[in-house]
Enzyme design. Structure first.
Site, mmCIF file in Angstrom:
data_model
loop_
_atom_site.group_PDB
_atom_site.id
_atom_site.type_symbol
_atom_site.label_atom_id
_atom_site.label_comp_id
_atom_site.label_asym_id
_atom_site.label_seq_id
_atom_site.Cartn_x
_atom_site.Cartn_y
_atom_site.Cartn_z
ATOM 1 C CE1 TYR A 54 -13.256 3.092 -8.435
ATOM 2 C CE2 TYR A 54 -15.641 2.924 -8.690
ATOM 3 C CZ TYR A 54 -14.458 2.475 -8.129
ATOM 4 O OH TYR A 54 -14.485 1.393 -7.270
ATOM 5 C CB VAL A 61 -24.923 6.973 3.747
ATOM 6 C CG1 VAL A 61 -25.291 7.946 2.668
ATOM 7 C CG2 VAL A 61 -25.050 5.551 3.308
ATOM 8 N N GLY A 72 -24.270 12.876 -10.814
ATOM 9 C CA GLY A 72 -23.617 11.672 -11.343
ATOM 10 C C GLY A 72 -23.872 10.381 -10.580
ATOM 11 C CB ILE A 74 -0.112 -0.856 -7.429
ATOM 12 C CG1 ILE A 74 -0.961 0.398 -7.734
ATOM 13 C CG2 ILE A 74 -0.573 -1.548 -6.160
ATOM 14 C CD1 ILE A 74 -2.379 0.090 -8.181
ATOM 15 C CG ASP A 121 -2.145 0.851 1.100
ATOM 16 O OD1 ASP A 121 -3.249 0.299 1.213
ATOM 17 O OD2 ASP A 121 -2.008 2.085 0.871
ATOM 18 C CB ALA A 181 -3.990 -0.742 -4.405
HETATM 19 N N1 NAD Z 1 -15.782 -0.255 -0.508
HETATM 20 C C1 NAD Z 1 -16.665 -0.448 -1.465
HETATM 21 O O1 NAD Z 1 -17.881 -0.397 -1.226
HETATM 22 C C2 NAD Z 1 -16.229 -0.765 -2.885
HETATM 23 C C3 NAD Z 1 -17.214 -0.863 -3.868
HETATM 24 C C4 NAD Z 1 -16.822 -1.158 -5.171
HETATM 25 C C5 NAD Z 1 -15.483 -1.376 -5.462
HETATM 26 N N2 NAD Z 1 -14.543 -1.255 -4.486
HETATM 27 C C6 NAD Z 1 -13.137 -1.483 -4.846
HETATM 28 O O2 NAD Z 1 -12.551 -2.336 -3.881
HETATM 29 C C7 NAD Z 1 -11.187 -1.981 -3.669
HETATM 30 C C8 NAD Z 1 -10.935 -1.721 -2.188
HETATM 31 O O3 NAD Z 1 -11.796 -0.672 -1.770
HETATM 32 P P1 NAD Z 1 -11.737 -0.056 -0.301
HETATM 33 O O4 NAD Z 1 -13.106 0.385 0.038
HETATM 34 O O5 NAD Z 1 -11.017 -0.985 0.625
HETATM 35 O O6 NAD Z 1 -10.867 1.250 -0.579
HETATM 36 P P2 NAD Z 1 -9.808 2.003 0.352
HETATM 37 O O7 NAD Z 1 -9.637 3.364 -0.236
HETATM 38 O O8 NAD Z 1 -10.171 1.884 1.780
HETATM 39 O O9 NAD Z 1 -8.470 1.171 0.079
HETATM 40 C C9 NAD Z 1 -7.707 1.309 -1.087
HETATM 41 C C10 NAD Z 1 -6.234 1.293 -0.689
HETATM 42 O O10 NAD Z 1 -5.427 1.400 -1.879
HETATM 43 C C11 NAD Z 1 -4.296 2.184 -1.556
HETATM 44 N N3 NAD Z 1 -3.747 2.755 -2.786
HETATM 45 C C12 NAD Z 1 -4.318 3.678 -3.593
HETATM 46 N N4 NAD Z 1 -3.494 3.967 -4.615
HETATM 47 C C13 NAD Z 1 -2.392 3.187 -4.457
HETATM 48 C C14 NAD Z 1 -1.197 3.025 -5.200
HETATM 49 N N5 NAD Z 1 -0.959 3.746 -6.318
HETATM 50 N N6 NAD Z 1 -0.276 2.121 -4.777
HETATM 51 C C15 NAD Z 1 -0.486 1.407 -3.635
HETATM 52 N N7 NAD Z 1 -1.605 1.530 -2.884
HETATM 53 C C16 NAD Z 1 -2.546 2.409 -3.288
HETATM 54 C C17 NAD Z 1 -4.843 3.259 -0.607
HETATM 55 O O11 NAD Z 1 -3.820 3.862 0.177
HETATM 56 C C18 NAD Z 1 -5.841 2.465 0.228
HETATM 57 O O12 NAD Z 1 -5.263 1.954 1.403
HETATM 58 C C19 NAD Z 1 -10.919 -0.788 -4.578
HETATM 59 O O13 NAD Z 1 -10.331 -1.255 -5.767
HETATM 60 C C20 NAD Z 1 -12.292 -0.219 -4.850
HETATM 61 O O14 NAD Z 1 -12.337 0.455 -6.096
HETATM 62 C C21 NAD Z 1 -14.889 -0.954 -3.200
#
Ligand code: NAD
Length: 312
Positions: A139, A183, A268, A54, A33, A73
């Site tokens: 996104y 929310v 959006g 990453i 991360d 990530a």
């Molecule tokens: N939480 C949800 O409801 C939800 C819904 C749909 C999709 N997702 C997807 O699931 C995944 C995890 O979501 P989450 O809610 O845990 O998000 P989050 O933001 O809590 O975690 C994402 C992590 O990725 C790390 N990160 C971002 N850019 C980075 C990089 N360039 N290199 C290394 N680390 C990096 C961030 O520091 C963070 O810790 C994501 O891909 C998100 O798009 C989540």
């Protein structure tokens, strides 16, 4: 020997919860991360953590001896992605391809990676099956592009993948630090402080919420059940609730009679989402945590953060 799993985004909400689950089950966990949005102290003890990006090819050596990769990530705040499509593509597309490349070179058994229900933004079919993809926002487009790269890595390099389209995942460690938090966190924080939470729009938008522990059940299946390979799965509860209903549930659990403030709608956002989860269910998976039970875990988490003085 215990299988070794690498999680990208391990300091985030879903990644840190997944790390907890896998460590409990005896897996070895390596975590990556860059802490752009994640929180280092929520990375569970026992994770071999590397603060890295990453997009950096320097991550490749970490994939040596790894059996499974969960690539979570991402730049994932939809409004931030709209403001910076270039960085969105850089992290979510180039970063994801770099992880597929690292996994291919290390000959890992499988990469399980995060897509999103945002891929259905333009769909009018509810519940939405995996086939009805209509991305609109940057996104969603970035997640959609990763899917094609996964297909390319499967076609040309035989890389095994499973794609997960999470709906609204909630539970402990859900990120509450964003400008507009999810929310659940927003309502719980305000009500615990005795302040009026904000609802954008009429509150009649409906969302499919799924608890992170239910998602983790399916994560485990991605490792243990080969029927998940080469497929895309919706992960939701198959039921949706309006924002007003969520508000009433949280207010009642907290014994609060404070009324929300209604503000103009955020642009959006889809009016409703609802997952068709028949594909995941056909493999024996079922969401098992009711919203009321799950909300309690979010409340306990936020109470803990408030008690530690982490929320101003
Ligand atoms: N939480 C949800 O409801 C939800 C819904 C749909 C999709 N997702 C997807 O699931 C995944 C995890 O979501 P989450 O809610 O845990 O998000 P989050 O933001 O809590 O975690 C994402 C992590 O990725 C790390 N990160 C971002 N850019 C980075 C990089 N360039 N290199 C290394 N680390 C990096 C961030 O520091 C963070 O810790 C994501 O891909 C998100 O798009 C989540």
């Amino acid at each position: 020997m215990a299988p070794k799993v690498l999680i990208t985004g391990v300091a985030g909400f879903i990644g840190s919860n997944l790390a907890d689950r896998l460590l409990q089950k005896g897996y070895k966990v390596v975590g990556v991360d860059n802490l752009a949005y994640g929180v280092e102290e929520q990375i569970p003890e026992g994770v071999d953590f590397h603060k890295m990006d990453i997009r950096d090819r320097a991550v490749y050596p970490l994939f040596h001896d790894i059996d499974y990769v969960f690539h979570l990530a991402a730049k994932n705040c939809i409004s931030d992605c709209q403001l910076d499509p270039v960085e969105t593509a850089d992290i979510n597309v180039r970063g994801t391809v770099n992880i597929f490349e690292a996994a291919k070179r290390a000959k890992v058994k499988k990469v399980i990676y995060a897509e999103s229900s945002a891929l259905y933004e333009g769909s009018n079919t509810l519940p939405t099956p995996e086939t009805d993809v209509k991305p609109e926002s940057f996104y969603a487009i970035s997640k959609f592009s990763s899917m094609y790269f996964a297909e390319g890595y499967a076609r040309f390099f035989n890389l095994k993948t499973t794609a997960l389209r999470y709906f609204c995942v909630y539970g402990p460690r859900q990120d509450y630090r964003r400008t507009i938090p999810p929310v659940f966190s927003a309502f719980i924080i305000k009500l615990l402080k005795g302040e009026q939470p904000t609802i954008y729009g009429t509150g009649e938008k409906r969302r499919d919420f799924i608890h992170v522990d239910d998602v983790n059940d399916f994560h485990e299946m991605c490792i243990t059940d080969d029927r998940t390979t080469g497929k895309v799965f919706n992960l939701g509860s198959g039921t949706n609730y309006s924002v007003n209903e969520i508000y009433s549930m949280i207010a009642s659990l907290l014994g609060s009679s404070v009324k929300p403030v209604y503000k103009p709608d955020l642009p959006g956002e889809a009016f409703a989402n609802l997952a068709d989860i028949s594909l995941a269910k056909s493999l024996g998976w079922r969401p098992r945590i009711s919203l009321k039970e799950g909300l309690q875990t979010s409340i306990e988490f936020i109470k803990g953060e408030l008690a530690k003085g982490k929320i101003p």
